[in-house]
Write a protein that holds these residues in place. Structure first.
Motif, mmCIF file in Angstrom:
data_model
loop_
_atom_site.group_PDB
_atom_site.id
_atom_site.type_symbol
_atom_site.label_atom_id
_atom_site.label_comp_id
_atom_site.label_asym_id
_atom_site.label_seq_id
_atom_site.Cartn_x
_atom_site.Cartn_y
_atom_site.Cartn_z
ATOM 1 N N PRO A 42 -24.948 44.124 -6.260
ATOM 2 C CA PRO A 42 -25.207 42.902 -7.025
ATOM 3 C C PRO A 42 -23.900 42.169 -7.307
ATOM 4 O O PRO A 42 -22.840 42.792 -7.401
ATOM 5 N N VAL A 43 -23.975 40.862 -7.476
ATOM 6 C CA VAL A 43 -22.762 40.032 -7.540
ATOM 7 C C VAL A 43 -22.489 39.543 -8.961
ATOM 8 O O VAL A 43 -23.388 39.077 -9.658
ATOM 9 N N ILE A 44 -21.219 39.644 -9.347
ATOM 10 C CA ILE A 44 -20.718 38.995 -10.560
ATOM 11 C C ILE A 44 -19.650 37.994 -10.126
ATOM 12 O O ILE A 44 -18.734 38.349 -9.374
ATOM 13 N N ILE A 45 -19.764 36.767 -10.600
ATOM 14 C CA ILE A 45 -18.751 35.737 -10.339
ATOM 15 C C ILE A 45 -18.000 35.468 -11.641
ATOM 16 O O ILE A 45 -18.611 35.266 -12.690
ATOM 17 N N LEU A 46 -16.667 35.465 -11.573
ATOM 18 C CA LEU A 46 -15.813 35.289 -12.741
ATOM 19 C C LEU A 46 -15.022 33.987 -12.616
ATOM 20 O O LEU A 46 -14.410 33.717 -11.575
ATOM 21 N N SER A 47 -15.010 33.191 -13.676
ATOM 22 C CA SER A 47 -14.394 31.862 -13.650
ATOM 23 C C SER A 47 -13.323 31.743 -14.733
ATOM 24 O O SER A 47 -13.589 31.996 -15.912
ATOM 25 N N ASN A 48 -12.122 31.329 -14.325
ATOM 26 C CA ASN A 48 -10.963 31.346 -15.222
ATOM 27 C C ASN A 48 -10.945 30.198 -16.227
ATOM 28 O O ASN A 48 -11.690 29.229 -16.126
ATOM 29 N N SER A 49 -10.031 30.319 -17.165
ATOM 30 C CA SER A 49 -9.850 29.304 -18.210
ATOM 31 C C SER A 49 -8.841 28.251 -17.763
ATOM 32 O O SER A 49 -8.165 28.404 -16.742
ATOM 33 N N LEU A 50 -8.725 27.202 -18.546
ATOM 34 C CA LEU A 50 -7.781 26.124 -18.267
ATOM 35 C C LEU A 50 -6.355 26.674 -18.223
ATOM 36 O O LEU A 50 -5.907 27.365 -19.140
ATOM 37 N N GLY A 51 -5.631 26.350 -17.144
ATOM 38 C CA GLY A 51 -4.229 26.726 -17.046
ATOM 39 C C GLY A 51 -3.962 28.152 -16.618
ATOM 40 O O GLY A 51 -2.826 28.620 -16.689
ATOM 41 N N THR A 52 -4.984 28.856 -16.159
ATOM 42 C CA THR A 52 -4.803 30.238 -15.684
ATOM 43 C C THR A 52 -5.261 30.317 -14.228
ATOM 44 O O THR A 52 -5.543 29.313 -13.589
ATOM 45 N N ASP A 53 -5.359 31.531 -13.709
ATOM 46 C CA ASP A 53 -5.881 31.724 -12.357
ATOM 47 C C ASP A 53 -6.760 32.959 -12.331
ATOM 48 O O ASP A 53 -6.978 33.604 -13.363
ATOM 49 N N ASP A 87 -18.570 23.525 -7.212
ATOM 50 C CA ASP A 87 -17.649 24.420 -6.497
ATOM 51 C C ASP A 87 -18.188 25.852 -6.472
ATOM 52 O O ASP A 87 -18.039 26.568 -5.474
ATOM 53 N N VAL A 88 -18.793 26.277 -7.567
ATOM 54 C CA VAL A 88 -19.351 27.641 -7.631
ATOM 55 C C VAL A 88 -20.499 27.795 -6.626
ATOM 56 O O VAL A 88 -20.577 28.796 -5.906
ATOM 57 N N HIS A 113 -24.736 37.037 -11.150
ATOM 58 C CA HIS A 113 -24.418 36.903 -12.565
ATOM 59 C C HIS A 113 -23.124 36.098 -12.641
ATOM 60 O O HIS A 113 -22.194 36.356 -11.878
ATOM 61 N N PHE A 114 -23.045 35.161 -13.571
ATOM 62 C CA PHE A 114 -21.851 34.320 -13.687
ATOM 63 C C PHE A 114 -21.246 34.499 -15.067
ATOM 64 O O PHE A 114 -21.948 34.410 -16.087
ATOM 65 N N ARG A 140 -30.215 30.125 -9.072
ATOM 66 C CA ARG A 140 -29.181 30.871 -8.351
ATOM 67 C C ARG A 140 -28.567 31.994 -9.194
ATOM 68 O O ARG A 140 -27.700 32.719 -8.704
ATOM 69 N N PHE A 141 -29.010 32.127 -10.455
ATOM 70 C CA PHE A 141 -28.332 33.065 -11.352
ATOM 71 C C PHE A 141 -29.321 33.973 -12.084
ATOM 72 O O PHE A 141 -30.350 33.531 -12.575
ATOM 73 N N ASN A 142 -28.964 35.260 -12.136
ATOM 74 C CA ASN A 142 -29.705 36.216 -12.952
ATOM 75 C C ASN A 142 -29.367 36.036 -14.425
ATOM 76 O O ASN A 142 -30.197 36.261 -15.302
ATOM 77 N N SER A 143 -28.114 35.684 -14.689
ATOM 78 C CA SER A 143 -27.664 35.486 -16.065
ATOM 79 C C SER A 143 -26.379 34.677 -16.047
ATOM 80 O O SER A 143 -25.697 34.582 -15.021
ATOM 81 N N ILE A 144 -26.062 34.107 -17.206
ATOM 82 C CA ILE A 144 -24.745 33.502 -17.398
ATOM 83 C C ILE A 144 -24.118 34.078 -18.656
ATOM 84 O O ILE A 144 -24.818 34.411 -19.619
ATOM 85 N N THR A 145 -22.789 34.193 -18.630
ATOM 86 C CA THR A 145 -22.042 34.604 -19.808
ATOM 87 C C THR A 145 -21.027 33.522 -20.135
ATOM 88 O O THR A 145 -20.246 33.104 -19.278
ATOM 89 N N VAL A 146 -21.079 33.071 -21.373
ATOM 90 C CA VAL A 146 -20.245 31.966 -21.862
ATOM 91 C C VAL A 146 -19.239 32.571 -22.833
ATOM 92 O O VAL A 146 -19.568 32.856 -23.986
#
Length: 262
Positions: free
Chosen positions: A24-35, A77-78, A91-92, A112-118
């Motif tokens: 199963p897939v988890i996609i991780l998205s960075n914060s402003l000014g990071t990578d 983009d995602v 999962h995002f 497209r998503f099983n769940s999102i985490t904010v």
């Protein structure tokens, strides 16, 4: 695996994939000014059970700088990354800028998503004028002044960021972010506002807040929870980059949530 994909605008996005293809897939998205390196603890934690995909948000890390960026572009983009990697559903999890991206995805591409985490985010982050002023200042003067003070926004006083390798690496990623890419993201965040759409969000949503976060507060997280049917909230004893300040607790909270929502 480090790689790149081309988005719908013909621009290059840098991605990294850990874990086996059939997981199963988890996609991780960075914060402003990071990578994407900011997610090292979570990638290590999840890669045996999940295929972990992380990416440098446009204008950050090794991804192309793209002008006239909007919140919709960040979300698209995602989807482009998922399509390029033949990922049907995931999962995002996004933090700060990545967190409001998560909300956009939950509202506009829920299938497209099983769940999102904010994480450490809000349905509206900050004020328009402040974002535009910051964007203009960074374009004119660079990021040096922000780098000097960023630890006070990203980490709480109890966290020894000076002796934490990932914290230092992440601060360095701000120093090397292209000023134009940072400014473009600021302008996108200036007009990013999904507050009125929150009741339309129907997929499982985890909100992670930092009790010491001065940027996106616990109250911001509670506002999301109040308006989203399938939302739950977790509060960590951390500031804005809670996944770095409390990496084990962050990963465990995320794991429990996504295991309930496969």
């Amino acid at each position: 695996m480090n790689n790149t994909i081309t988005n719908r605008q013909g621009k290059t996005l840098s991605i990294q994939v850990d874990g086996s293809e059939n997981l199963p897939v988890i996609i991780l998205s960075n914060s402003l000014g990071t990578d994407k390196g900011m997610w090292d603890p979570q990638a290590a934690y999840f890669k045996d059970k999940y295929k972990v995909v992380r990416y440098d948000t446009r204008g950050h890390g090794k991804s192309d700088v793209i002008d006239n960026t909007t919140l919709a572009n960040l979300g698209e983009d995602v989807i482009d990354i998922m399509d390029a990697l033949n990922i049907e559903k995931a999962h995002f999890c996004g933090i700060s800028m990545g967190g409001i991206t998560a909300l956009w995805l939950g509202l506009n591409a829920a299938h497209r998503f099983n769940s999102i985490t904010v994480a450490n985010s809000a349905a509206k982050i900050g004020q328009v004028d402040a974002w535009i002023s910051r964007a203009d200042a960074v374009e004119q003067n660079g990021l040096a002044d922000l780098v000097k003070t960023t630890h006070s926004r990203w980490f709480s006083e109890k966290f020894d960021y000076q002796h934490n390798a990932l914290a230092q690496q992440t601060i360095q990623s701000l120093a090397t972010t292209q000023a134009k890419g940072y400014a473009n993201a600021c302008r996108a965040l200036a007009y990013a506002d999904v507050r009125h759409e929150l009741p339309q969000l129907k997929i499982p949503t985890l909100i992670i807040c930092g009790s010491k976060d001065p940027v996106t507060t616990v109250e911001d997280g509670e506002l999301i929870k109040e308006h989203v049917l399938k939302a739950e909230i977790a509060i960590l004893a951390a500031s804005h980059l809670s996944n770095i300040e409390c990496p084990d607790e962050f990963s465990q909270v995320l794991e429990r949530f996504i295991e309930k929502n496969q």
